[in-house]
Motif scaffolding. Structure first.
Motif, mmCIF file in Angstrom:
data_model
loop_
_atom_site.group_PDB
_atom_site.id
_atom_site.type_symbol
_atom_site.label_atom_id
_atom_site.label_comp_id
_atom_site.label_asym_id
_atom_site.label_seq_id
_atom_site.Cartn_x
_atom_site.Cartn_y
_atom_site.Cartn_z
ATOM 1 N N SER A 326 -33.533 -5.403 -16.390
ATOM 2 C CA SER A 326 -34.352 -4.514 -15.572
ATOM 3 C C SER A 326 -34.695 -5.305 -14.322
ATOM 4 N N THR A 327 -34.487 -4.702 -13.135
ATOM 5 C CA THR A 327 -34.524 -5.510 -11.911
ATOM 6 C C THR A 327 -35.392 -4.914 -10.815
ATOM 7 N N ASN A 328 -35.637 -5.765 -9.812
ATOM 8 C CA ASN A 328 -36.397 -5.355 -8.634
ATOM 9 C C ASN A 328 -35.539 -4.588 -7.627
ATOM 10 N N ALA A 329 -34.448 -3.987 -8.128
ATOM 11 C CA ALA A 329 -33.686 -3.027 -7.319
ATOM 12 C C ALA A 329 -33.598 -1.692 -8.058
ATOM 13 N N GLY A 330 -34.311 -1.576 -9.202
ATOM 14 C CA GLY A 330 -34.364 -0.301 -9.906
ATOM 15 C C GLY A 330 -33.288 -0.084 -10.943
ATOM 16 N N LEU A 331 -32.672 -1.152 -11.431
ATOM 17 C CA LEU A 331 -31.790 -1.029 -12.594
ATOM 18 C C LEU A 331 -32.674 -1.199 -13.833
ATOM 19 N N TRP A 332 -32.743 -0.191 -14.671
ATOM 20 C CA TRP A 332 -33.664 -0.221 -15.811
ATOM 21 C C TRP A 332 -32.905 -0.259 -17.129
ATOM 22 N N ARG A 333 -33.135 -1.353 -17.868
ATOM 23 C CA ARG A 333 -32.487 -1.570 -19.169
ATOM 24 C C ARG A 333 -30.976 -1.325 -19.031
ATOM 25 N N TYR A 334 -30.409 -2.010 -18.074
ATOM 26 C CA TYR A 334 -29.025 -1.778 -17.648
ATOM 27 C C TYR A 334 -28.077 -2.788 -18.286
ATOM 28 N N LYS A 335 -27.028 -2.285 -18.921
ATOM 29 C CA LYS A 335 -26.006 -3.156 -19.514
ATOM 30 C C LYS A 335 -25.028 -3.571 -18.421
ATOM 31 N N ILE A 336 -25.009 -4.869 -18.090
ATOM 32 C CA ILE A 336 -24.157 -5.293 -16.970
ATOM 33 C C ILE A 336 -22.718 -5.565 -17.401
ATOM 34 N N GLY A 337 -22.471 -5.626 -18.711
ATOM 35 C CA GLY A 337 -21.093 -5.784 -19.172
ATOM 36 C C GLY A 337 -20.688 -7.206 -19.479
ATOM 37 N N ASP A 338 -21.601 -8.172 -19.299
ATOM 38 C CA ASP A 338 -21.295 -9.563 -19.612
ATOM 39 C C ASP A 338 -21.888 -9.946 -20.960
ATOM 40 N N THR A 339 -21.237 -10.908 -21.610
ATOM 41 C CA THR A 339 -21.794 -11.492 -22.832
ATOM 42 C C THR A 339 -22.063 -12.976 -22.604
ATOM 43 N N VAL A 340 -23.145 -13.464 -23.207
ATOM 44 C CA VAL A 340 -23.517 -14.876 -23.068
ATOM 45 C C VAL A 340 -23.820 -15.472 -24.432
ATOM 46 N N ARG A 341 -23.798 -16.793 -24.454
ATOM 47 C CA ARG A 341 -24.162 -17.545 -25.649
ATOM 48 C C ARG A 341 -25.167 -18.605 -25.218
ATOM 49 N N PHE A 342 -26.271 -18.712 -25.953
ATOM 50 C CA PHE A 342 -27.285 -19.708 -25.600
ATOM 51 C C PHE A 342 -26.874 -21.073 -26.130
ATOM 52 N N THR A 343 -26.934 -22.068 -25.254
ATOM 53 C CA THR A 343 -26.623 -23.443 -25.635
ATOM 54 C C THR A 343 -27.886 -24.281 -25.778
ATOM 55 N N SER A 344 -29.014 -23.755 -25.276
ATOM 56 C CA SER A 344 -30.304 -24.441 -25.375
ATOM 57 C C SER A 344 -31.398 -23.382 -25.312
ATOM 58 N N LEU A 345 -32.465 -23.597 -26.078
ATOM 59 C CA LEU A 345 -33.602 -22.675 -26.056
ATOM 60 C C LEU A 345 -34.821 -23.296 -25.396
ATOM 61 N N SER A 346 -34.723 -24.555 -25.004
ATOM 62 C CA SER A 346 -35.831 -25.222 -24.335
ATOM 63 C C SER A 346 -35.293 -26.320 -23.412
ATOM 64 N N PRO A 347 -34.983 -25.984 -22.158
ATOM 65 C CA PRO A 347 -35.109 -24.671 -21.528
ATOM 66 C C PRO A 347 -33.960 -23.755 -21.943
ATOM 67 N N TYR A 348 -34.027 -22.516 -21.487
ATOM 68 C CA TYR A 348 -32.980 -21.552 -21.834
ATOM 69 C C TYR A 348 -31.752 -21.768 -20.958
ATOM 70 N N ARG A 349 -30.683 -22.212 -21.622
ATOM 71 C CA ARG A 349 -29.399 -22.377 -20.925
ATOM 72 C C ARG A 349 -28.350 -21.521 -21.608
ATOM 73 N N ILE A 350 -27.418 -21.020 -20.811
ATOM 74 C CA ILE A 350 -26.408 -20.095 -21.327
ATOM 75 C C ILE A 350 -25.010 -20.506 -20.886
ATOM 76 N N LYS A 351 -24.038 -20.018 -21.622
ATOM 77 C CA LYS A 351 -22.647 -20.012 -21.188
ATOM 78 C C LYS A 351 -22.180 -18.568 -21.188
ATOM 79 N N ILE A 352 -21.428 -18.179 -20.174
ATOM 80 C CA ILE A 352 -20.833 -16.844 -20.167
ATOM 81 C C ILE A 352 -19.682 -16.855 -21.162
ATOM 82 N N SER A 353 -19.728 -15.952 -22.123
ATOM 83 C CA SER A 353 -18.691 -15.954 -23.160
ATOM 84 C C SER A 353 -17.656 -14.860 -22.964
ATOM 85 N N GLY A 354 -17.940 -13.881 -22.102
ATOM 86 C CA GLY A 354 -16.927 -12.856 -21.856
ATOM 87 C C GLY A 354 -17.525 -11.582 -21.309
ATOM 88 N N ARG A 355 -16.777 -10.520 -21.473
ATOM 89 C CA ARG A 355 -17.192 -9.185 -21.048
ATOM 90 C C ARG A 355 -17.227 -8.284 -22.272
#
Length: 494
Positions: A326-355
């Protein structure tokens, strides 16, 4: 920049508080829009109430609102005036998506991401000489909307460049009149002509198109590597496609241990992540104060009619999630089509895993883009190969033969043994994906991969045929149908 590093440290330390405050600001700001009134934003919704009231949206769900905004209506999804739209090329499908870009998303998300990228880089490399020269950026183009001449649409990079302040334009190359040209082949030639005269210290862009430009520069100048032209080049900021398969290409053309690479996660919908550690490769800090509120759908629930979304405090390491924003351009609960995997939870780090739409699962093997790119990189390392592009799809079962995967790979440098390349590709896929491994046992369900070495220029020819040269356009790595691969082969007479 030091002050901004302090702010980044704050959301590293207090991620949930920052996200909650941001969520409340979004709801409060949009409460009098048509969308806000429809879903009762004036009730000062909690996150739980928001999730219960507001449906998860696809582009098709939001398009009736977006189309009205493009025609000139305002205060529908977001209260401030929207006159720019990022033309999304997240896939190479014929249909384009037009993502609204509000003044807030431009300033507090896209620009903030660019400034933070520099802040993080300087923090990692305090001895940098980055600011003694210019930054080369390779972008797309923009044009008035067919629906409304007062509204402009274009590649997100073009939208950003067109709106940059004068001081920012002074430290980048090429000039806007060249950077925003829409004829890709002509643009490349003009970029070569202008940029070889500059002291370029950094570059940013999609690896595919950046490499095309650098190769052309070497062809025109007759030089053997890029450092002969830009001896002070020290940084390439890249995004849109995984860099792993391209790493050796860039090492060969920029032969320096002092060259640094920084991955960013930016898209038409927003700027989401920046690599904040040296040498981590494709692992990025999730940026939490850019006007983007995050939710995540576990991929094993993605196809459900009303999947439950998780907030940031509920995600787990190592699992694949589809991103909902949900964004400051008015996209609300919008599925952007990307998938991610968290590599760290403190801080939050991600890797893009696909579409969410780019995978192969014709036989229950569930191969995702991350698997494919890891396997391709391994096969290149094992056989001395360097790739420039690839795509893969299923070979369907027939009565007289087993199914499998067919790969079309364009090599910049051919493997010393294509059979060995194919073997390592298969072995690595089996290692990183247990479902693929199970289907490959004794060739019961899947036979070994079929790999074609494509002639140079194959993928560029196809993109040109589709009218999608340059910008953030890219080749789909995986598809669960044979449509892309067969069209690419047909266009190239293969």
């Amino acid at each position: 920049m030091k002050k901004r590093i302090h702010d980044i440290d704050l959301f590293r330390k207090y991620p949930h508080e920052v996200q909650l405050e941001l969520f409340q600001n979004l709801i409060s700001t949009a409460k009098n829009t048509e969308w806000g009134r429809k879903y009762g934003y004036e009730d000062n919704l909690s996150v739980r109430e928001f999730q219960e009231r507001v449906p998860i949206s696809t582009y098709e769900d939001l398009y009736p609102y977006i189309e009205r905004v493009m025609k000139g209506e305002q205060n529908l999804l977001w209260p401030t005036k929207i006159e720019w739209f990022a033309k999304s090329s997240g896939t190479t499908n014929a249909r384009s998506k037009y993502i609204p870009v509000s003044p807030e998303s431009l300033e507090d998300c896209h620009y903030k991401g660019g400034k933070d990228m520099l802040s993080i880089y300087v923090n990692l490399y305090p001895e940098t000489k980055l600011f003694t020269g210019k930054g080369l950026s390779i972008g797309g183009s923009h044009h008035p909307s067919e629906l409304n001449a007062k509204v402009n649409c274009g590649d997100v990079s073009a939208v950003i460049m067109q709106n940059l302040p004068i001081w920012a334009e002074a430290i980048r190359t090429p000039p806007l009149k060249i950077a925003l040209m829409d004829k890709w082949e002509e643009k490349i030639e003009k970029m070569v002509e202008v940029t070889v005269k500059e002291n370029v210290t950094s570059m940013s862009g999609v690896p595919t198109w950046t490499y095309v430009l650098l190769k052309r520069i070497l062809e025109v100048t007759g030089k053997s590597n890029i450092l002969e032209i830009w001896p002070n080049l020290e940084l390439f900021t890249h995004g849109a496609v995984a860099f792993g398969p391209y790493r050796q290409l860039f090492r060969d053309i920029i032969p320096s241990d002092q060259m640094n690479y920084l991955e960013v996660y930016n898209a038409s919908e927003g700027f989401f992540g920046i690599q904040d550690q040296a040498g981590t490769e494709d692992e990025m800090l999730l940026m939490l104060d850019y006007g983007v509120y995050y939710e995540f759908i576990p991929m094993d629930q993605f196809e459900e009619e009303n999947p439950k979304t998780l907030t940031l405090d509920q995600v787990e390491l190592g699992k694949n999630y589809a991103i909902v924003i949900s964004t400051n351009a008015g996209l609300w609960r919008y599925k952007i089509g990307d998938t991610v995997r968290f590599t760290s939870l403190s801080p939050y780090r991600i890797k893009i895993s696909g579409r969410t739409k780019h995978f192969i699962n014709a036989f229950g093997e569930e191969v995702i883009v991350e698997n494919a790119e890891e396997a391709i990189t391994n096969a290149c390392d094992a056989t001395g190969a360097i790739i420039s592009n690839f795509t893969a799809c299923p070979v369907y079962l027939e009565s007289d033969k087993r199914g499998g995967h067919e790969w079309l790979i364009e090599f910049e440098k051919e493997p010393n043994d294509l059979k060995r390349f194919t073997q390592v590709l298969d072995e690595k896929l089996r290692e990183v994906n247990s479902d693929y491994d199970a289907k490959r046992q004794n060739d019961i369900a899947l036979q070994g991969p079929l790999v074609h070495a494509a002639p140079k220029g194959t993928f560029l020819n196809w993109l040109s045929h589709k009218g999608k040269l340059g910008g953030q356009n890219k080749v789909p790595r995986l598809s669960n149908t044979r449509d892309y691969l067969e069209e690419i082969m047909q266009v190239n007479g293969l």
